[in-house]
Design a protein around this motif. Structure first.
Motif, mmCIF file in Angstrom:
data_model
loop_
_atom_site.group_PDB
_atom_site.id
_atom_site.type_symbol
_atom_site.label_atom_id
_atom_site.label_comp_id
_atom_site.label_asym_id
_atom_site.label_seq_id
_atom_site.Cartn_x
_atom_site.Cartn_y
_atom_site.Cartn_z
ATOM 1 N N THR A 133 75.493 18.350 42.131
ATOM 2 C CA THR A 133 75.067 18.088 43.289
ATOM 3 C C THR A 133 73.680 18.168 43.446
ATOM 4 N N VAL A 134 72.825 17.466 43.897
ATOM 5 C CA VAL A 134 71.311 17.363 44.104
ATOM 6 C C VAL A 134 70.955 17.423 45.470
ATOM 7 N N ARG A 135 69.794 18.523 45.657
ATOM 8 C CA ARG A 135 69.338 18.850 47.013
ATOM 9 C C ARG A 135 67.854 18.464 47.171
ATOM 10 N N LEU A 136 67.506 17.677 48.186
ATOM 11 C CA LEU A 136 66.361 17.075 48.196
ATOM 12 C C LEU A 136 65.666 17.580 49.821
ATOM 13 N N CYS A 137 64.658 18.497 49.685
ATOM 14 C CA CYS A 137 63.870 19.116 50.835
ATOM 15 C C CYS A 137 62.296 18.751 50.800
ATOM 16 N N PRO A 138 62.086 18.270 51.956
ATOM 17 C CA PRO A 138 60.673 17.740 52.280
ATOM 18 C C PRO A 138 59.703 19.096 51.743
ATOM 19 N N SER A 139 58.711 18.970 51.232
ATOM 20 C CA SER A 139 57.710 19.815 50.770
ATOM 21 C C SER A 139 56.364 19.413 50.967
ATOM 22 N N PRO A 140 55.327 20.237 51.007
ATOM 23 C CA PRO A 140 53.808 19.650 50.747
ATOM 24 C C PRO A 140 53.525 18.860 49.310
ATOM 25 N N GLU A 141 54.061 19.339 48.580
ATOM 26 C CA GLU A 141 53.890 18.796 47.164
ATOM 27 C C GLU A 141 55.132 18.434 46.532
ATOM 28 N N LEU A 142 55.301 17.410 45.547
ATOM 29 C CA LEU A 142 56.378 16.809 44.911
ATOM 30 C C LEU A 142 56.800 17.833 43.793
ATOM 31 N N LEU A 143 58.124 18.553 43.874
ATOM 32 C CA LEU A 143 58.434 19.628 42.909
ATOM 33 C C LEU A 143 59.751 19.375 42.473
ATOM 34 N N ILE A 144 59.938 19.375 41.113
ATOM 35 C CA ILE A 144 61.010 19.382 40.365
ATOM 36 C C ILE A 144 61.616 20.663 39.982
ATOM 37 N N GLN A 145 62.626 21.340 40.653
ATOM 38 C CA GLN A 145 62.961 22.516 40.490
ATOM 39 C C GLN A 145 64.082 22.844 39.288
ATOM 40 N N PRO A 146 63.689 23.698 38.198
ATOM 41 C CA PRO A 146 64.479 23.927 37.102
ATOM 42 C C PRO A 146 65.702 24.741 37.628
ATOM 43 N N HIS A 147 66.736 24.539 37.116
ATOM 44 C CA HIS A 147 67.885 25.349 37.334
ATOM 45 C C HIS A 147 67.878 26.614 36.859
ATOM 46 N N PRO A 148 68.307 27.574 37.353
ATOM 47 C CA PRO A 148 68.294 29.084 36.825
ATOM 48 C C PRO A 148 68.967 29.428 35.409
ATOM 49 N N HIS A 149 69.998 28.335 35.369
ATOM 50 C CA HIS A 149 71.058 28.438 34.202
ATOM 51 C C HIS A 149 70.642 27.487 33.008
ATOM 52 N N HIS A 150 70.830 26.412 33.506
ATOM 53 C CA HIS A 150 70.723 25.052 32.763
ATOM 54 C C HIS A 150 69.481 24.850 32.351
ATOM 55 N N ASP A 151 68.329 25.281 32.577
ATOM 56 C CA ASP A 151 66.833 25.000 32.320
ATOM 57 C C ASP A 151 66.316 26.405 31.973
ATOM 58 N N LEU A 152 66.863 27.034 31.198
ATOM 59 C CA LEU A 152 66.239 28.294 30.920
ATOM 60 C C LEU A 152 65.052 28.319 29.809
ATOM 61 N N VAL A 153 64.043 29.215 29.884
ATOM 62 C CA VAL A 153 62.775 28.877 29.136
ATOM 63 C C VAL A 153 62.475 30.638 28.621
ATOM 64 N N ALA A 154 63.245 31.351 28.945
ATOM 65 C CA ALA A 154 63.254 32.768 28.808
ATOM 66 C C ALA A 154 64.658 33.134 28.209
ATOM 67 N N PHE A 155 64.549 33.944 27.025
ATOM 68 C CA PHE A 155 65.825 34.547 26.299
ATOM 69 C C PHE A 155 65.318 35.959 25.915
ATOM 70 N N PRO A 156 66.477 36.610 25.710
ATOM 71 C CA PRO A 156 66.428 38.143 25.391
ATOM 72 C C PRO A 156 65.891 38.196 23.696
ATOM 73 N N SER A 157 66.129 37.023 23.118
ATOM 74 C CA SER A 157 65.916 37.417 21.681
ATOM 75 C C SER A 157 65.903 36.033 20.843
ATOM 76 N N LEU A 158 65.342 35.866 19.713
ATOM 77 C CA LEU A 158 65.417 34.462 19.141
ATOM 78 C C LEU A 158 66.719 34.052 18.639
ATOM 79 N N PRO A 159 67.446 34.828 18.080
ATOM 80 C CA PRO A 159 69.110 34.599 17.924
ATOM 81 C C PRO A 159 69.671 33.832 19.089
ATOM 82 N N THR A 160 69.421 34.606 20.190
ATOM 83 C CA THR A 160 70.044 33.800 21.554
ATOM 84 C C THR A 160 69.744 32.453 21.766
ATOM 85 N N LEU A 161 68.310 32.244 21.794
ATOM 86 C CA LEU A 161 67.701 30.951 21.897
ATOM 87 C C LEU A 161 68.494 30.038 20.931
#
Length: 323
Positions: free
Chosen positions: A41-69
């Motif tokens: 499912t993709v959701r589009l909302c009008p906004s002042p600037e164009l923003l592509i919003q990362p998914h909280p689970h599928h676009d992770l950039v923070a991990f508790p440890s290197l082995p987890t990453l």
């Protein structure tokens, strides 16, 4: 119009390749359908600037440890859906510019969610589902659906994935744009078949023929013939690509289904299989037991969802009758 009324939300469903794959990459035919079990499912909302919003689970950039990453990358790969949304925005914009389609000067925020299993995304076409749903949002937001014909949209989705180096044919994108059960004949989109070996050429022609024969079997409700064709499709693929490419777990899924007399083949490139039990409920029960013992999960296919409006279907029928 209120802010809530301006929000656009569109869904695209997982795709199952029933017959003919992978000949769609080689100018062949395919018979595919979408299922309601899994979707993006993709959701589009009008906004002042164009923003592509990362998914909280599928676009992770923070991990508790290197082995987890490292573990996450090994199981699910490097990329989430943000790159897919960005790619279809670029392809959509360029198509409009090239075809003199005027877009209103308004921005938006795109976000997405999906329950298509990441481990079988190639098998159920998870990435193209996100792109397809995003394209539907863009068409509605800019009110240009009538200017970009239905039959063009699968190519736009494929072009977006090519931007990211994803190698694929039109099977997934056609099925997800149209919805339901779709029989398609493909022209060569890109020259990928560089090996002139006679066995490969003749085998791929036979795989394409299976989709044509399966189309006939479905119309005649000849499910025993459909089961035979499904088995033959997998056997040809196995002969062409070899067990090392297909993978032992993928092969085992097919063999478990066949052990109870059911027919089975990949839904796409692997990770999931589609099973037909022509002998009815008793065979289904045997299949459940065999899969449980082997550690595989069964999903009963829900209704084939339709995604086109009546107007889009009418325009599609009209354009095909004139061609």
């Amino acid at each position: 119009m209120t802010a809530a009324e301006m929000v656009v939300e569109r869904r695209a469903y997982a795709r199952v390749g029933l017959l003919g794959n992978p000949s769609d990459v080689y100018g062949g035919r395919a018979l595919s359908f979408t299922i309601a079990n899994f979707s993006a499912t993709v959701r589009l909302c009008p906004s002042p600037e164009l923003l592509i919003q990362p998914h909280p689970h599928h676009d992770l950039v923070a991990f508790p440890s290197l082995p987890t990453l490292v573990s996450r990358l090994q199981s699910e790969g490097y990329y989430g859906g943000v790159r897919l949304l960005m790619a279809i925005c670029k392809v959509f914009y360029n198509h409009c510019i090239q075809n003199n389609i005027t877009l209103k000067a308004e921005n938006f925020t795109l976000s997405y969610d999906t329950n298509i299993p990441r481990q079988v995304t190639a098998g159920l076409s998870g990435s193209s589902a996100i792109v397809c749903a995003a394209l539907s949002c863009l068409l509605h937001f800019y009110n240009v659906g009538h200017l970009i014909k239905v039959e063009i949209r699968p190519n736009l989705i494929l072009d977006a994935e090519k931007e990211l180096g994803i190698v694929a044919g039109l099977q997934d994108r056609v099925a997800q744009v149209y919805g339901g059960l779709v029989y398609m004949v493909h022209s060569t989109v890109r020259q990928r078949w560089l090996n002139g070996e006679e066995f490969m050429i003749s085998s791929m022609k036979e795989v394409a023929q299976l989709a044509l024969d399966g189309h006939k079997a479905l119309l005649q409700k000849n499910y025993s013939e459909l089961a035979r064709l499904m088995n033959r499709n997998f056997d040809l693929r196995r002969q062409m690509f070899g067990d090392d490419v297909l993978g032992s777990v993928n092969i085992k899924m097919v063999e478990v289904a066949r052990s109870v007399g059911a027919s089975s083949k990949f839904t796409g490139s692997g990770g999931a299989v589609v099973v037909l039990c022509p002998d009815g409920d008793a065979q289904v029960e045997l299949l459940h037991k065999a899969c449980q013992e082997a550690g595989f999960v069964i999903q009963k296919i829900k209704a084939f969802p339709s995604v086109l409006t009546e107007e889009e279907l009418a325009s599609l029928v009209t354009s095909q009758s004139m061609s």
